[in-house]
Design an enzyme around this catalytic site. Structure first.
Site, short mmCIF file in Angstrom:
data_model
loop_
_atom_site.label_atom_id
_atom_site.label_comp_id
_atom_site.label_asym_id
_atom_site.label_seq_id
_atom_site.Cartn_x
_atom_site.Cartn_y
_atom_site.Cartn_z
CD GLU A 43 21.97 -66.71 29.02
OE1 GLU A 43 22.02 -66.11 30.11
OE2 GLU A 43 22.97 -67.26 28.50
CE LYS A 114 23.28 -66.81 34.45
NZ LYS A 114 23.84 -66.14 33.28
CB CYS A 155 24.05 -69.15 30.79
SG CYS A 155 25.58 -68.77 29.92
#
Length: 181
Positions: A43, A114, A155
Site C-alpha cells: 500500500e 479501497k 489494508c
C-alpha cells in the site's frame, strides 16, 4: 490453480515519490530476473510522508505512475499488482486509494478503490481519519489471470471478512491485501 513464482516487494516508502518509484522499479527488475511471473507491492508504494504531500504525490489514472507500471509489466511480460497509489478524482477534494493490476501485455486488467476507510478515534489517544483525505470505493473486485482468479483489497478492508467471502464465492483463489504497516 496453476503453480507460479510470485515476488512480493516491500520497500520503506518515504516522502520522495521519485526515489520510491526508482527503488520499486529496480525491485521489479530484480524479481523478473529471478523468474517471477507475478509481482506484488505494498500500500502507498509511491509515497509515505507528511499529510500535505499526500495530494501532491497522487495522480490521475491513466497518468505517469500507471504508465510506469504498465511499461514494467509489458517489458517483462509479467502480471503486476501495484500495491496502492493515491488517485486524483477530478472535481473531488479527496483521493481514491487505488490498486492496479496489469497483465503481461501492459494492459490494465483490473482496478480497485479501497472501500473501508480507517477512521479510528481512541479516547485519550491518537485519532486517524482516512476518510478526511480518501473517498471510499464501492465495488468488490475479482480479476482473472492466467494462473487463477485473484481478489483485490487494501489494508483496513481485511477487517471485513464478508468481502473476502464474496470474492471466494466469485472464484478468487488468491487475495491481495497490500497494507502500509
Amino acid at each position: 490453480m496453476s503453480k507460479f513464482l510470485m515476488s512480493v516487494l516491500q520497500i520503506d516508502s518515504q516522502a520522495d515519490k521519485k526515489a520510491n518509484l526508482d527503488k520499486i522499479g529496480r525491485f521489479i527488475d530484480e524479481a523478473a530476473s529471478h523468474g517471477a511471473r507475478f509481482v506484488a507491492m505494498a500500500e502507498n508504494v509511491h509515497y509515505c510522508g507528511p499529510k500535505d504531500g499526500v495530494f501532491a504525490s497522487a495522480e490521475t489514472i491513466p497518468g505517469p505512475m500507471s504508465a510506469f507500471f504498465a511499461a514494467k509489466a509489458k517489458q517483462y511480460k509479467i502480471w503486476l499488482h501495484c500495491g496502492s497509489i493515491g488517485e486524483v478524482i477530478p472535481g473531488e477534494s479527496r483521493l481514491y486509494n487505488t490498486t492496479l493490476l496489469y497483465n503481461p501485455r501492459g494492459e490494465l486488467a483490473a482496478r480497485y478503490e479501497k472501500i473501508h476507510m480507517y477512521d479510528v478515534e481512541i479516547e485519550n489517544g491518537p485519532s486517524t481519519r482516512e476518510s478526511d483525505t480518501k473517498k471510499p470505493g464501492h465495488r468488490i473486485v475479482v480479476a482473472d489471470t492466467e494462473f487463477c482468479k485473484v481478489g483485490l483489497s487494501i489494508c483496513y478492508d481485511m477487517r471485513f471478512p464478508e468481502m473476502y467471502r464474496i470474492m471466494a464465492l466469485q472464484g478468487a483463489k488468491v487475495m491481495f491485501v497490500p497494507a502500509n504497516y
